[in-house]
Design an enzyme around this catalytic site. Structure first.
Site, PDB file in Angstrom:
ATOM      1  N   LYS A  54       0.840  -1.213   0.000  1.00 39.85           N
ATOM      2  CA  LYS A  54       0.000   0.000   0.000  1.00 39.85           C
ATOM      3  C   LYS A  54       0.865   1.250   0.000  1.00 39.85           C
ATOM      4  CE  LYS A  54      -3.937  -2.171   2.214  1.00 39.85           C
ATOM      5  NZ  LYS A  54      -4.480  -2.677   3.471  1.00 39.85           N
ATOM      6  N   GLN A  98      -5.311  -1.410   9.409  1.00 41.53           N
ATOM      7  CA  GLN A  98      -5.245  -2.757   8.845  1.00 41.53           C
ATOM      8  C   GLN A  98      -5.946  -3.759   9.766  1.00 41.53           C
ATOM      9  OE1 GLN A  98      -4.021  -3.534   5.814  1.00 41.53           O
ATOM     10  NE2 GLN A  98      -4.478  -5.695   6.089  1.00 41.53           N
ATOM     11  N   ASP A 121     -11.555   2.888   3.670  1.00 40.96           N
ATOM     12  CA  ASP A 121     -11.965   1.489   3.660  1.00 40.96           C
ATOM     13  C   ASP A 121     -13.483   1.355   3.523  1.00 40.96           C
ATOM     14  OD1 ASP A 121     -10.126  -0.567   3.731  1.00 40.96           O
ATOM     15  OD2 ASP A 121      -9.746  -0.386   5.876  1.00 40.96           O
TER      16      ASP A 121
HETATM   17  N1  GUN Z   1      -7.375  -6.706   5.711  1.00 40.38           N
HETATM   18  C1  GUN Z   1      -7.587  -7.398   4.569  1.00 40.38           C
HETATM   19  N2  GUN Z   1      -8.171  -6.613   3.647  1.00 40.38           N
HETATM   20  C2  GUN Z   1      -8.322  -5.394   4.211  1.00 40.38           C
HETATM   21  C3  GUN Z   1      -8.858  -4.155   3.761  1.00 40.38           C
HETATM   22  O1  GUN Z   1      -9.330  -4.006   2.632  1.00 40.38           O
HETATM   23  N3  GUN Z   1      -8.842  -3.153   4.665  1.00 40.38           N
HETATM   24  C4  GUN Z   1      -8.346  -3.292   5.916  1.00 40.38           C
HETATM   25  N4  GUN Z   1      -8.374  -2.248   6.717  1.00 40.38           N
HETATM   26  N5  GUN Z   1      -7.847  -4.415   6.362  1.00 40.38           N
HETATM   27  C5  GUN Z   1      -7.826  -5.464   5.512  1.00 40.38           C
END
Ligand code: GUN
Length: 294
Positions: A54, A98, A121
């Site tokens: 990311k 996350q 998100d």
């Molecule tokens: N863990 C796995 N996929 C995601 C996501 O799209 N967002 C977040 N915050 N955590 C994740």
């Protein structure tokens, strides 16, 4: 006949290039540099990989990446205080915590603390509710990616039978809303569903998002269907390594479906690209600019 392979790598790269072009434009015209803050609590190896990619892709798109790493035993008040500081920081337009969070931390509470305007998100109840009610909303990245991939092989989803397997807040539930917006007829299946194979055989669009390796078999798939595999499962191999497989038996699906996404190289690629889209959108909205053209 063999199915079209939907190449998430190419489609995501194209989307990232369009985001980068818009980031450059808002920088030039409005002196706006979108900033994304990613918070990683603990050191789950899979999460480390996601967070690293990311940050890298955020910078490659011309945006600023802020990384915050906290120990697994951080106190919830301290995590909430960090979210509060990011909410108040004008250089931060997107906040992502996350998931999953280590034991002892209430992820619902943390997600609810994120300013909905910065909730890239799309998991805050305000955004989830706005999406469900048909309002403009920041939308979870993986379902957004699923829709973009589907549209590369289907010009219209109107009237198609869509089956989503899995009812998570991150994928299944928001995907229902996005498919409804496309005028698909949506069914959501889960662990208590009776006759999943039978339901699946009626679906023109299948979204597998349960986290069970190769659960969806080739003989569940309607000939010509579009199959989007959201699963990322690590299976041990004979030589002590691991290999990634999706929730769909890929080789079997290739023989029956019209189009299939591979794992890796399908949906996973799109999630981060859509996160960049959401960060750009959030930055423009916070600044009072029109929606960017991505
Ligand atoms: N863990 C796995 N996929 C995601 C996501 O799209 N967002 C977040 N915050 N955590 C994740």
């Amino acid at each position: 006949m063999t199915a079209t392979i939907i190449d998430g790598k190419i489609i995501a790269a194209d989307l990232r290039a369009r985001v980068a072009a818009e980031v450059a434009r808002v920088g030039r015209e409005h002196d706006l540099v979108p900033g994304l803050a990613v918070v990683l609590v603990g050191n789950d190896p899979a999460s480390e990989v996601y967070v690293g990619s990311k940050a890298k892709q955020t910078r490659a798109a011309g945006m600023v990446s802020f990384e915050h790493r906290l120990p697994a035993d951080v106190a919830e008040v301290d995590l909430l205080a960090l979210v509060g500081r990011l909410n108040a920081d004008p250089s931060v337009h997107g906040i992502l915590v996350q998931l999953p969070l280590p034991k002892g931390l209430d992820s619902q509470k943390v997600i609810a603390a994120i300013d909905p305007a910065k909730d890239v998100d799309g998991l805050n109840p305000v955004n989830a509710g706005r999406l469900a009610s048909g309002f403009d909303a920041l939308t979870p990245c993986t379902p957004l990616g699923c829709i973009i991939l589907t549209k590369t092989v289907r010009s219209s989803l109107s009237g198609l039978n869509a089956l989503i397997v899995g009812r998570s807040n991150l994928v299944g539930r928001p995907l229902v809303q996005l498919l409804l917006n496309e005028n698909a007829t949506v069914t959501i299946a889960h662990s208590r569903t009776v006759d999943l194979p039978g339901l699946c055989r009626q679906a023109d669009l299948v979204y597998a998002a349960v986290g069970r390796p190769e659960m969806v078999r080739g003989d569940w798939i309607k000939p010509g269907a579009t199959v989007i595999d959201v699963g990322i499962n690590r299976l041990p191999t004979a030589d002590g390594k691991t290999r990634l497989v999706g929730d769909v038996a890929y080789e079997e699906a290739l023989k029956v479906a019209g189009a299939v996404t591979p794992v890796p190289g399908g949906v996973g690629q799109m999630t981060v690209a859509c996160l960049l889209v959401n960060t750009l959108r959030a930055a423009c909205a916070i600044r009072g600019l029109p929606k960017p053209a991505v």
